[in-house]
Design a protein around this motif. Sequence first.
Motif, PDB file in Angstrom:
ATOM      1  N   SER A  44      -3.298 -52.754  10.771  1.00 61.33           N
ATOM      2  CA  SER A  44      -2.925 -53.504  11.978  1.00 61.33           C
ATOM      3  C   SER A  44      -3.518 -52.856  13.222  1.00 61.33           C
ATOM      4  O   SER A  44      -3.936 -53.544  14.160  1.00 61.33           O
ATOM      5  N   TYR A  45      -3.577 -51.541  13.214  1.00 59.73           N
ATOM      6  CA  TYR A  45      -4.179 -50.793  14.333  1.00 59.73           C
ATOM      7  C   TYR A  45      -5.675 -51.080  14.439  1.00 59.73           C
ATOM      8  O   TYR A  45      -6.218 -51.254  15.541  1.00 59.73           O
TER       9      TYR A  45
ATOM     10  N   CYS B 258       1.391 -48.550  20.311  1.00 60.43           N
ATOM     11  CA  CYS B 258       0.047 -48.317  20.852  1.00 60.43           C
ATOM     12  C   CYS B 258       0.098 -48.312  22.370  1.00 60.43           C
ATOM     13  O   CYS B 258       0.410 -49.326  22.997  1.00 60.43           O
TER      14      CYS B 258
ATOM     15  N   ASN C  88       4.822 -44.999  15.668  1.00 61.60           N
ATOM     16  CA  ASN C  88       4.388 -46.389  15.683  1.00 61.60           C
ATOM     17  C   ASN C  88       4.218 -46.880  17.122  1.00 61.60           C
ATOM     18  O   ASN C  88       4.868 -46.385  18.038  1.00 61.60           O
TER      19      ASN C  88
ATOM     20  N   ASP D 221       1.280 -56.100  12.122  1.00 65.90           N
ATOM     21  CA  ASP D 221       2.208 -55.075  12.610  1.00 65.90           C
ATOM     22  C   ASP D 221       3.635 -55.314  12.119  1.00 65.90           C
ATOM     23  O   ASP D 221       4.416 -54.373  11.999  1.00 65.90           O
TER      24      ASP D 221
ATOM     25  N   TYR E 147      -5.931 -54.730  15.831  1.00 70.76           N
ATOM     26  CA  TYR E 147      -5.444 -54.839  17.213  1.00 70.76           C
ATOM     27  C   TYR E 147      -6.395 -54.170  18.189  1.00 70.76           C
ATOM     28  O   TYR E 147      -6.819 -54.767  19.185  1.00 70.76           O
TER      29      TYR E 147
ATOM     30  N   PRO F  91       3.037 -51.340  10.381  1.00 72.10           N
ATOM     31  CA  PRO F  91       3.103 -51.080  11.826  1.00 72.10           C
ATOM     32  C   PRO F  91       1.817 -50.489  12.417  1.00 72.10           C
ATOM     33  O   PRO F  91       1.122 -49.689  11.776  1.00 72.10           O
ATOM     34  N   ILE F  92       1.508 -50.898  13.632  1.00 75.64           N
ATOM     35  CA  ILE F  92       0.402 -50.325  14.395  1.00 75.64           C
ATOM     36  C   ILE F  92       0.678 -48.838  14.597  1.00 75.64           C
ATOM     37  O   ILE F  92       1.707 -48.462  15.150  1.00 75.64           O
ATOM     38  N   ASN F  93      -0.232 -47.998  14.126  1.00 75.57           N
ATOM     39  CA  ASN F  93       0.006 -46.559  14.151  1.00 75.57           C
ATOM     40  C   ASN F  93      -1.347 -45.838  14.208  1.00 75.57           C
ATOM     41  O   ASN F  93      -2.154 -45.950  13.284  1.00 75.57           O
TER      42      ASN F  93
END
Length: 377
Positions: free
Chosen positions: A264-265, A50, A48, A251, A268, A255-257
């Motif tokens: 979310s990724y 970035c 997770n 996120d 973002y 989660p940003i992944n």
Amino acid sequence: MEQNTKIEKKRLLSLDFFRGLTIAVMILVNTPGDGDHVYAPLEHSKWNGCTPTDLVFPFFLFMVGVSIVYALESKKALQANHTGIMWHTLRRMLILIGLGLSIFLFYRPDFAHLRFPGVLQRIGIVYFIATLTYLKTSERTRDWLTVIILVSYYLIMYYIPVPDGHAANLTPEYNLAAWVDRAVFSTNHMYRFTKQWDPVGLLSTWPAIATALFGIRIGTILKNNNIQVNEKCVKLFLIGIAAIVLGLITDLFFPINKSLWTSSYVLYTGGICTVGLTAAFWLIDVKGYKKYAWIMVVFGVNAISAYILSEIVPGLINFLKIPHNGHHIMGMKYLYRAVFLPLVSPVNASLLAACVFVALIWGMMYILYKRKIVIKI
């Protein structure tokens, strides 16, 4: 591949600049002098999160979407052209997939363990689907489709149990995307360093399509001549900032992944790319600060060629086995140890070697640029 011996005059210079900058960073982070000595921002996040490095791939897919608008807007209205465009798009997808597989075989000629997923493979598939979507749907439909992709992917990953007996989860080995890759490709045909999951797998290609659709949305605004330039830039900045904020909010529960290419990724990274591309557009195309833009445009107009060369050249150099301290080592590692390491600390030597390699590939692309040659797939 097709060779176009004349660079198009009506290209969006800021797009070529930003694409070139993305390719330069991609080459930089992919070819450190020593993978054990790398600055943290030049590494991918472990799971997770970035890092700046994690922005590179979505930036490229985003700009694939923007480029689709600039390439096809004038042709979209002519329904008679659609069949030819779709066949051409299918051909480009198959070439990209073939190139991706060929690069793997260049390094490891083992069909029994041929890795099916890959960067060029994903670019090809996303490009094909995004192009067909652009041709056959309205702007409103694409907006809704983007929302549907992002929401459905969240629901799929969070609420569908994994068929091997695990509850829905986001762990590296046991999530649904990893299971799909194992079921479709088998572990013999996946990324050998992770074994149980692939960072560019099949299911995570679904939200990657949304990244290209986001790029198409931004491209339609950039290409819209009915919007005043100042209004256009403000609108794009606000969209970018809103996407970043929405990505950070998402996120909190998804989660940003990068490896899972979570919703979310998508938001973002798409937001950051929108802000960056808009800034480049304002400075280069609006304000006319073009004097040094060509340095990155050299990469930008032949981006795929630059990427392929950056993947192949290290292998060619590594064919050389050079005596060093009583051992024979591969050419790239020898250059790092014999040329760069004596000059500075290991981490800086690794970065310096990567920068020199970027310059090497840039020099090759510069020859094409000076001759106004664009190699099209």
